[in-house]
Write a protein that holds these residues in place. Structure first.
Motif, PDB file in Angstrom:
ATOM      1  N   SER A 249     -23.899 -55.058  47.748  1.00 29.93           N
ATOM      2  CA  SER A 249     -23.850 -54.739  48.921  1.00 29.93           C
ATOM      3  C   SER A 249     -25.026 -55.131  49.861  1.00 29.93           C
ATOM      4  O   SER A 249     -25.982 -54.803  49.801  1.00 29.93           O
ATOM      5  CB  SER A 249     -23.697 -53.163  49.061  1.00 29.93           C
ATOM      6  OG  SER A 249     -23.754 -52.727  50.451  1.00 29.93           O
ATOM      7  N   ASN A 250     -24.832 -56.152  50.594  1.00 24.99           N
ATOM      8  CA  ASN A 250     -25.674 -56.658  51.783  1.00 24.99           C
ATOM      9  C   ASN A 250     -26.057 -55.402  52.524  1.00 24.99           C
ATOM     10  O   ASN A 250     -27.139 -54.983  53.002  1.00 24.99           O
ATOM     11  CB  ASN A 250     -25.244 -57.853  52.423  1.00 24.99           C
ATOM     12  CG  ASN A 250     -25.439 -58.846  51.550  1.00 24.99           C
ATOM     13  OD1 ASN A 250     -26.414 -59.631  51.067  1.00 24.99           O
ATOM     14  ND2 ASN A 250     -24.202 -59.796  51.837  1.00 24.99           N
TER      15      ASN A 250
ATOM     16  N   LEU B 182     -21.241 -48.817  48.148  1.00 22.37           N
ATOM     17  CA  LEU B 182     -20.922 -49.200  49.469  1.00 22.37           C
ATOM     18  C   LEU B 182     -20.233 -50.661  49.786  1.00 22.37           C
ATOM     19  O   LEU B 182     -20.244 -51.463  49.022  1.00 22.37           O
ATOM     20  CB  LEU B 182     -22.392 -49.463  50.080  1.00 22.37           C
ATOM     21  CG  LEU B 182     -23.531 -48.017  50.341  1.00 22.37           C
ATOM     22  CD1 LEU B 182     -24.572 -48.491  50.689  1.00 22.37           C
ATOM     23  CD2 LEU B 182     -22.541 -46.947  50.902  1.00 22.37           C
ATOM     24  N   PRO B 183     -19.507 -50.782  50.776  1.00 23.08           N
ATOM     25  CA  PRO B 183     -18.902 -52.094  50.936  1.00 23.08           C
ATOM     26  C   PRO B 183     -20.149 -53.326  51.134  1.00 23.08           C
ATOM     27  O   PRO B 183     -21.176 -53.064  51.360  1.00 23.08           O
ATOM     28  CB  PRO B 183     -18.223 -51.858  52.326  1.00 23.08           C
ATOM     29  CG  PRO B 183     -18.867 -50.496  52.966  1.00 23.08           C
ATOM     30  CD  PRO B 183     -19.281 -49.821  51.858  1.00 23.08           C
ATOM     31  N   ASP B 184     -19.669 -54.368  51.078  1.00 23.51           N
ATOM     32  CA  ASP B 184     -20.672 -55.655  50.830  1.00 23.51           C
ATOM     33  C   ASP B 184     -21.240 -55.687  52.201  1.00 23.51           C
ATOM     34  O   ASP B 184     -22.535 -55.733  52.393  1.00 23.51           O
ATOM     35  CB  ASP B 184     -19.973 -56.923  50.467  1.00 23.51           C
ATOM     36  CG  ASP B 184     -20.786 -57.948  50.141  1.00 23.51           C
ATOM     37  OD1 ASP B 184     -21.999 -57.681  50.391  1.00 23.51           O
ATOM     38  OD2 ASP B 184     -20.375 -58.937  49.769  1.00 23.51           O
ATOM     39  N   ASP B 185     -20.721 -56.162  53.298  1.00 26.30           N
ATOM     40  CA  ASP B 185     -20.951 -56.720  54.564  1.00 26.30           C
ATOM     41  C   ASP B 185     -20.751 -55.955  55.733  1.00 26.30           C
ATOM     42  O   ASP B 185     -20.579 -56.261  56.907  1.00 26.30           O
ATOM     43  CB  ASP B 185     -20.578 -58.379  54.648  1.00 26.30           C
ATOM     44  CG  ASP B 185     -21.466 -59.086  53.869  1.00 26.30           C
ATOM     45  OD1 ASP B 185     -22.360 -59.152  53.788  1.00 26.30           O
ATOM     46  OD2 ASP B 185     -20.711 -60.019  53.174  1.00 26.30           O
ATOM     47  N   ALA B 186     -20.755 -54.872  55.437  1.00 26.78           N
ATOM     48  CA  ALA B 186     -20.636 -53.903  56.699  1.00 26.78           C
ATOM     49  C   ALA B 186     -21.735 -53.986  57.659  1.00 26.78           C
ATOM     50  O   ALA B 186     -23.009 -54.101  57.078  1.00 26.78           O
ATOM     51  CB  ALA B 186     -20.609 -52.447  56.208  1.00 26.78           C
ATOM     52  N   PRO B 187     -21.563 -54.098  58.864  1.00 28.01           N
ATOM     53  CA  PRO B 187     -22.540 -54.312  59.936  1.00 28.01           C
ATOM     54  C   PRO B 187     -23.604 -53.075  60.219  1.00 28.01           C
ATOM     55  O   PRO B 187     -23.030 -52.013  59.550  1.00 28.01           O
ATOM     56  CB  PRO B 187     -21.842 -54.642  61.164  1.00 28.01           C
ATOM     57  CG  PRO B 187     -20.472 -53.939  60.993  1.00 28.01           C
ATOM     58  CD  PRO B 187     -20.196 -53.913  59.661  1.00 28.01           C
TER      59      PRO B 187
ATOM     60  N   ALA C 205     -16.413 -53.911  60.599  1.00 25.31           N
ATOM     61  CA  ALA C 205     -16.934 -55.160  61.241  1.00 25.31           C
ATOM     62  C   ALA C 205     -15.398 -55.647  61.984  1.00 25.31           C
ATOM     63  O   ALA C 205     -14.484 -55.509  61.411  1.00 25.31           O
ATOM     64  CB  ALA C 205     -17.290 -56.392  60.391  1.00 25.31           C
ATOM     65  N   ARG C 206     -15.567 -55.874  63.105  1.00 23.75           N
ATOM     66  CA  ARG C 206     -14.240 -56.369  64.104  1.00 23.75           C
ATOM     67  C   ARG C 206     -14.097 -57.530  64.028  1.00 23.75           C
ATOM     68  O   ARG C 206     -14.766 -58.503  64.346  1.00 23.75           O
ATOM     69  CB  ARG C 206     -14.426 -55.792  65.384  1.00 23.75           C
ATOM     70  CG  ARG C 206     -14.572 -54.479  65.392  1.00 23.75           C
ATOM     71  CD  ARG C 206     -14.547 -53.981  67.166  1.00 23.75           C
ATOM     72  NE  ARG C 206     -14.695 -52.422  67.450  1.00 23.75           N
ATOM     73  CZ  ARG C 206     -14.415 -51.893  68.649  1.00 23.75           C
ATOM     74  NH1 ARG C 206     -14.593 -52.999  69.801  1.00 23.75           N
ATOM     75  NH2 ARG C 206     -14.382 -50.650  68.800  1.00 23.75           N
TER      76      ARG C 206
END
Length: 539
Positions: free
Chosen positions: A154-155, A126-131, A532-533
């Motif tokens: 991945s946070n 998974l991506p790291d800091d995806a919200p 994340a935008r």
């Protein structure tokens, strides 16, 4: 002027106290050399003797650090989240090897096979800091690599575990963590949510004043912004006494003992690393929220924690259970107190063995630069603008008239400086071996002694280039550059466009996906990084 110091080590032997004093001396030296405000330490010897150390200022120039101050432990919280999952597994309420979506089917995962174990070991791809609830096509996060096959921090994956705990317990995550883990371990002063109601209990947190590309020791500080944070990946704050109890439990886990949280069989499983990763040091292995690394060829549990206002590290010797936790009240610099914490473990090993204590390691303000001479010289850009780099052994200095700036490496052939006039971009040398003759500074190409012709920028890519910033500090910002026919994320590397229209890094194991949208007159006004935008700034 010596920093304030309070050492609490009741009922301990003179030898242990001498060890603690030696560690406090080194920690104070590290604190002063970096120019940081304060530090809190928890120390546990192999024989169970303990101490806490409070150094420096909780509020610069006004109040010293106290043992009862809360420090945010950042990603060290992940091991506590993993413990909560293991507690529930021990009670028969979770299967560690079951797909997480069998517990919370609403989770935004494209691959329904991802297991709890894979989330805890960062092997879900998974991506790291995806919200939470990411803005991505289809609303679901992808697995860039086959689950279980590769380590990718991945946070986002750990934040999903909070929903698992909530679903099983019927409680809010922070309350469940306190009941399942913190209270049984005796971490009664710790909190599992960072909220304004507790702010008076914290040391004041600081950040670098200028927010430059990279931190250099002795740079000016500013009080950082307070934010409420409620994420399983890193929202625990604790006192030194709390972290003593945490270290004590890690020592028991290393011996295969799970009480008071779970049985010994689960303790052995928890302590067994699952995947190799060099992210925590050469030869490191990772398991349930903890890495295992070698200190002088002997294994130790290890993790770090980086928050907006605090930076932490923990090491616990797996053979003896001796360990040290350290935290400083400054964030956003990339610094982690590894050197202090690791030296503490070495001192404790010497104490247990009855051997002479090791000397403290030298302070290194800027890591040595291999082959610094290859990057030295005068590099000229359009209009005669020049960047001059001077080598002296394994260091580089940026010279601008009578002014000098320190230079540090941030990647292979990539450097930053603390000279303000040149601190806005990375100095990226064009890939080569030996003596380098060209470098990029932003979108501009510089050549050794002579200005090179500037590659024509692809107009379609130029429409995407710019600075994009989010007010969410976990997302931060990104500078997108165009260098001829190549789009570059500054400090991270070139991007290429995938068949689905997203932009990706060259490393096939990178989990991040970038998309540009909010187009106006052919120009992008928003960057989406893994959901994340980030709006364009200075349009």
């Amino acid at each position: 002027m010596p920093c304030a110091r309070t050492v609490t080590a009741p009922g301990t032997t003179p030898a242990f106290r001498a060890t603690v004093d030696a560690l406090a001396d080194f920690a104070a030296t590290d604190l002063a050399a970096n120019g940081f405000p304060g530090m809190a330490l928890a120390v546990r010897a192999a024989d169970g003797q303990t101490a806490t150390i409070a150094l420096g200022d909780a509020v610069l120039g006004r109040a010293p650090v106290r043992a009862d101050h809360l420090f945010q432990i950042g990603s060290i919280s992940k091991s506590l989240a993993a413990m909560a999952i293991y507690v529930l597994a021990g009670r028969g309420k979770l299967d560690l090897d079951a797909p997480v979506m069998t517990v919370v089917p609403e989770l935004w995962l494209d691959d329904r096979s991802i297991t709890l174990i894979q989330l805890m070991a960062h092997t879900a791809g998974l991506p790291d800091d995806a919200p939470l609830f990411p803005d991505v096509p289809g609303g679901k996060l992808w697995s860039a690599t086959a689950p279980g096959s590769h380590f990718s921090y991945s946070n986002a994956g750990y934040n999903m575990l909070a929903f698992v705990v909530e679903r099983v317990t019927g409680m809010r995550y922070d309350r469940a963590l306190a009941q399942l883990v913190l209270a049984p371990l005796g971490m009664t002063s710790a909190v599992a949510t960072i909220q304004t109601a507790d702010r008076a209990r914290y040391a004041q947190g600081y950040v670098g004043f200028h927010g430059d590309m990279a931190w250099f020791p002795q740079s000016p500080l500013a009080e950082g912004p307070w934010l409420e944070i409620d994420i399983a990946a890193g929202s625990v704050a604790a006192t030194s006494a709390d972290m003593l109890r945490y270290i004590t439990f890690l020592g028991r886990l290393a011996q295969g003992k799970g009480a008071p949280l779970f049985d010994d069989a689960l303790a052995v499983r928890f302590a067994t690393p699952l995947i190799a990763t060099d992210e925590f040091g050469k030869g490191a292995r990772y398991g349930a929220g903890l890495a295992t690394v070698d200190i002088d060829a002997a294994p130790a549990f290890h993790h770090t924690g980086g928050m907006l206002l605090f930076s932490s590290a923990v090491y616990v010797d797996r053979a003896s259970g001796a360990g040290v936790f350290t935290s400083v009240n400054i964030g956003g610099t990339g610094y982690r107190p590894r050197a202090v914490t690791m030296h503490g473990v070495r001192l404790l090993r010497a104490l247990a063995a009855g051997t002479a204590p090791p000397p403290p390691p030298p302070f290194v303000a800027v890591a040595p630069i291999a082959h610094a001479d290859d990057f030295a010289g005068r590099f000229v850009g359009p209009g005669g603008d020049a960047i001059e780099l001077v080598a002296n052994g394994t260091t580089l200095t940026l010279a601008d008239g009578s002014r000098r700036g320190r230079v540090k490496s941030v990647g292979d052939g990539s450097f930053v400086t603390d000279l303000k006039e040149h601190g806005g971009h990375v100095l990226d040398f064009v890939a080569a071996t030996g003596r380098r003759d060209r470098l990029w500074y932003g979108n501009t190409l510089y050549g050794r002694d002579v200005a090179p012709p500037q590659p024509s920028a692809d107009p379609a890519l130029a429409a995407l280039a710019g600075d994009y910033v989010s007010n969410d500090p976990w997302v931060g910002g990104a500078t997108i550059l165009v260098r001829g026919d190549t789009l570059v994320a500054e400090g991270q590397g070139p991007l290429h466009r995938a068949a689905d229209g997203s932009w990706r890094f060259a490393n096939p194991q990178s989990c991040e996906r970038l998309r540009f949208d909010a187009m106006l007159a052919g120009r992008a006004y928003r960057l989406n990084i893994s959901g994340a935008r980030l709006p364009r700034i200075a349009v």
